[in-house]
Design an enzyme around this catalytic site. Structure first.
Site, PDB file in Angstrom:
ATOM      1  N   CYS A 279      58.556  37.329  17.598  1.00  0.00           N
ATOM      2  CA  CYS A 279      58.959  36.610  18.659  1.00  0.00           C
ATOM      3  C   CYS A 279      57.570  35.728  19.237  1.00  0.00           C
ATOM      4  O   CYS A 279      57.844  34.586  19.506  1.00  0.00           O
ATOM      5  CB  CYS A 279      59.277  37.075  20.150  1.00  0.00           C
ATOM      6  SG  CYS A 279      58.401  38.405  20.622  1.00  0.00           S
ATOM      7  N   HIS A 338      59.304  40.215  25.307  1.00  0.00           N
ATOM      8  CA  HIS A 338      59.784  39.072  24.151  1.00  0.00           C
ATOM      9  C   HIS A 338      59.242  37.786  24.792  1.00  0.00           C
ATOM     10  O   HIS A 338      58.636  37.800  25.794  1.00  0.00           O
ATOM     11  CB  HIS A 338      61.350  38.922  24.375  1.00  0.00           C
ATOM     12  CG  HIS A 338      61.958  37.877  23.590  1.00  0.00           C
ATOM     13  ND1 HIS A 338      61.712  37.770  22.262  1.00  0.00           N
ATOM     14  CD2 HIS A 338      62.918  36.861  23.885  1.00  0.00           C
ATOM     15  CE1 HIS A 338      62.257  36.778  21.816  1.00  0.00           C
ATOM     16  NE2 HIS A 338      62.953  36.245  22.773  1.00  0.00           N
ATOM     17  N   ASP A 361      63.578  28.973  23.487  1.00  0.00           N
ATOM     18  CA  ASP A 361      63.299  30.129  22.691  1.00  0.00           C
ATOM     19  C   ASP A 361      63.595  30.025  21.221  1.00  0.00           C
ATOM     20  O   ASP A 361      64.746  30.004  20.945  1.00  0.00           O
ATOM     21  CB  ASP A 361      64.088  31.407  23.231  1.00  0.00           C
ATOM     22  CG  ASP A 361      63.715  32.694  22.937  1.00  0.00           C
ATOM     23  OD1 ASP A 361      62.962  32.636  21.618  1.00  0.00           O
ATOM     24  OD2 ASP A 361      64.244  33.757  23.254  1.00  0.00           O
TER      25      ASP A 361
END
Length: 710
Positions: A279, A338, A361
């Protein structure tokens, strides 16, 4: 006679150095013209004779994309006029100097971004025209311009979110947050070209190139495309994700120092996905691309981040009676942390009030309109629970707001709720502080204070929107109104007795004390406490237990007990993941009632410290001596050590060095010279990785002065 000759173009000067400085693109270089939309730039045209306005006619043609069309906004034709006509392509404000013509060109603030070709058509008295190419230029978003959808009205914020080419990604655990230095490098010379290469490899472009190009005036569209293209799940995107532990076919996500090497590798190797990312790598690379294109962008970390695939706003976790966290087939997980992006823009597609920071994202988690991308989701919409607003707002809302329900599991079924926690998810939401190396906590921009009436009412509003109305009396909503577990006759806490260092025994202590409850208001109780320690993975999963212990306690009313626990190094040696995280769990069974209590402690192990010193004033082109020192504080050798240095403006690319084995207790000192390339604030990143520890990392902020004349 001279004036009667046909006007012919002899040469053109795009004045790239001057224009690029005025358009805040000089960091990308001064050799080619890179400008921002909604702002004029000057050209100088040299003819065979003086230009005569009124009899000589000049028409400019700017084109971008594979099949330029005026209807699609990818072709513009505009004639030389004395004054600008508004927010449209214009050539105006010209000055005649003998055989030269200096002219200003203006691009509208909603123009399509990208590489353009520019030509001029010359005619006299509306007669036959002759076309001449003038050259090419690149057009970017313009956050300095009030008419642009990405306008950010603050010089300080623009310096941070557009011009800053290094920063920090926050990783680790909510109680052990690590600042991970990162080289964004958005102004390295070839990065702008790679950014447009990325757009030209998207499925939207491959399906309909002309339509895709025509939508590149819209930051919502562009950032959504980039979000899909940073991962490789649907396309030959930039990075391939890998959440296992075998990185032998590529580079461990922990071993990247910055975005530049990743983007260059993707481009150089035929646009094949680079191995590997997780991530923080996806988000940091997206930050590079978006800042390069001119969209204010920052990297945001959410600690204890819910991965709620079924949209029910709860994450269920299961433990057995031996305190072992059990694997689950469900995709719902709580990630230790995250990382995503926020991009700044106006949202004309939403009702008023949702402009500003938007969540994007690029980590592939679930599909959105058929592709692995996420956002833009308005941060204000997330805070207010307006989960019906596009894009992907329910998924992001759950990441920061889901409830956690921990179950005791036995005999093939969930037996009792150990914990129902409404505030354990979405902690310490963090980004780099503006103009500082410090961390800024931005949790309050995502949600109201945990447990406040506002927070719970927003949660219930979002729940009603996200859950099927026919399930209005679901067990989940019943659970929300319940107290979860009944009163317990004791309280338990786990504490660290000393700082946990990698390679050392871990010392903990259980703090237990008796409290009154409805079943046993007074008198002693007996507890059997079973402990388990497991390696904790980044995505919230655990490995097999590496340590177990059982203790028996008698607790009388008003009594407190401090019970020491020892987790030997030999138990966890070679059993941890690269994250070096351990979860210690304890389940205490109350013999009098048969009910159970849970106590948890996550431990992050400290790696050895790496120090960087520079000897003197840094100056462009002059040798700068760097001293790097690492002491192996572990009880074992670090083998196969490699060192990588990176820093835009300080180093062209990377410097790699094999440094062999570092024996336990020994110190290695490395000296080398750098020759800074650019002036201004810079950051040197140093990563030392070994077979035993993948990430020993540090950084040094360095201000580079201009070269003094010798």
């Amino acid at each position: 006679m001279d004036q009667m000759a046909a006007l012919e173009l002899r040469s053109v000067d795009l004045q790239s150095p001057r224009n690029n400085k005025e358009h805040h693109t000089q960091e990308m270089g001064l050799k080619r013209l890179i400008v921002r939309r909604g702002q004029s730039f000057e050209l100088q045209l040299h003819f065979n004779r003086p230009f005569h306005f009124g009899t000589d006619y000049l028409t400019f043609v700017a084109e971008t994309g594979p099949a330029p069309m005026e209807l699609l906004g990818t072709r513009a034709t505009f004639s030389l006029t004395q004054a600008r006509k508004g927010n449209v392509w214009s050539a105006f404000d010209f000055t005649i100097d003998t055989n030269s013509l200096i002219v200003s060109l203006f691009t509208p603030a909603n123009a399509v971004i990208g590489p353009y070709s520019l030509k001029i058509e010359i005619s006299q008295d509306q007669g036959h025209s002759v076309a001449h190419p003038l050259g090419t230029f690149i057009l970017l978003f313009n956050p300095w311009n009030a008419e642009d959808d990405v306008y950010l009205p603050s010089a300080i914020l623009l310096q941070e979110y557009i011009m800053m080419d290094y920063g920090f990604v926050y990783k680790g655990h909510e109680r052990f947050i690590t600042a991970w230095p990162w080289n964004y490098g958005q102004f390295e010379e070839d990065i702008i070209d790679i950014c447009f290469e990325i757009l030209n490899r998207s499925l939207y472009f491959l399906e309909n190139p002309s339509k895709d190009y025509s939508q590149r005036n819209d930051p919502v569209y562009v950032c959504r495309v980039v979000s899909a293209m940073i991962n490789s799940n649907d396309d030959n995107g930039v990075l391939q994700g890998n959440w296992g532990e075998d990185y032998s076919r590529g580079v461990s996500p922990l071993e990247w120092n910055g975005s530049v090497a990743i983007l260059r590798q993707w481009s150089a190797r035929g646009r094949q996905p680079v191995k590997y990312g997780q991530c923080w790598v996806f988000a940091a690379v997206m930050c590079t691309v978006m800042r390069c294109l001119g969209v204010p962008t920052r990297v945001v970390s959410n600690f204890r981040s819910a991965h709620n695939m079924d949209g029910n706003l709860t994450i269920d976790t299961y433990y057995d009676q031996n305190a072992e966290m059990l694997p689950t087939r469900k995709q719902d997980k709580i990630w230790n942390f995250h990382v995503w992006n926020e991009c700044w823009m106006i949202r004309k597609d939403l009702p008023p009030g949702y402009n500003g920071w938007q969540v994007l994202d690029p980590t592939p988690q679930q599909t959105s309109s058929g592709l692995f991308c996420c956002g833009p989701a308005s941060v204000k919409a997330i805070r207010e629970g307006e989960v019906h607003l596009p894009y992907d707002t329910p998924f992001v809302y759950a990441e920061v707001n889901a409830d956690e329900v921990i179950w005791l599991f036995g005999d093939g079924q969930a037996q009792e709720i150990l914990v129902h926690d409404t505030s354990s998810i979405g902690k310490e939401i963090s980004t780099k502080m503006v103009g500082s190396d410090q961390r800024q906590n931005i949790t309050s921009s995502y949600k109201y204070l945990e447990g406040s009436p506002d927070e719970r009412s927003v949660f219930m509003k979002a729940s009603r929107k996200m859950l099927d109305p026919r399930r209005a009396s679901s067990p989940f909503l019943d659970l929300l109104g319940s107290r979860g577990s009944e009163d317990q006759p004791a309280q338990l806490q786990l504490h660290l007795a000393r700082t946990p260092e990698w390679g050392q025994d871990l010392m903990l202590r259980l703090h237990a004390w008796r409290v009154p409850d409805r079943v046993h208001p007074q008198g002693p109780i007996r507890l059997v406490v079973r402990f388990s320690a497991q390696a904790l993975l980044h995505q919230g999963e655990t490995r097999e237990p590496l340590w177990r212990q059982t203790i028996h306690l008698n607790l009388d009313f008003g009594q407190e007990i401090q019970w020491p626990l020892l987790l030997p190094h030999d138990n966890y040696r070679n059993k941890l993941t690269d994250e070096k995280l351990i979860r210690v769990s304890g389940i205490a069974k109350v013999e009098e009632t048969g009910r159970s209590m849970l106590v948890l402690k996550d431990i992050s192990l400290e790696p050895p410290h790496l120090s960087i010193e520079v000897s003197k004033r840094a100056e462009v082109g002059k040798a700068l001596r760097v001293h790097i020192t690492l002491t192996n504080t572990l009880t074992m050798a670090l083998s196969n050590c490699t060192m990588v240095l990176e820093g835009s403006g300080l180093i062209d690319g990377q410097i790699s060095k094999n440094i062999g084995t570092l024996v336990a207790g020994h110190t290695i000192q490395i000296q080398l010279d750098l020759y800074p390339i650019k002036t201004g604030p810079r950051q040197l990143q140093v990563l030392i990785s070994s077979n035993e520890i993948k990430e020993i990392k540090s950084y040094k902020d360095i201000f580079v002065a201009a070269s003094r004349a010798s």
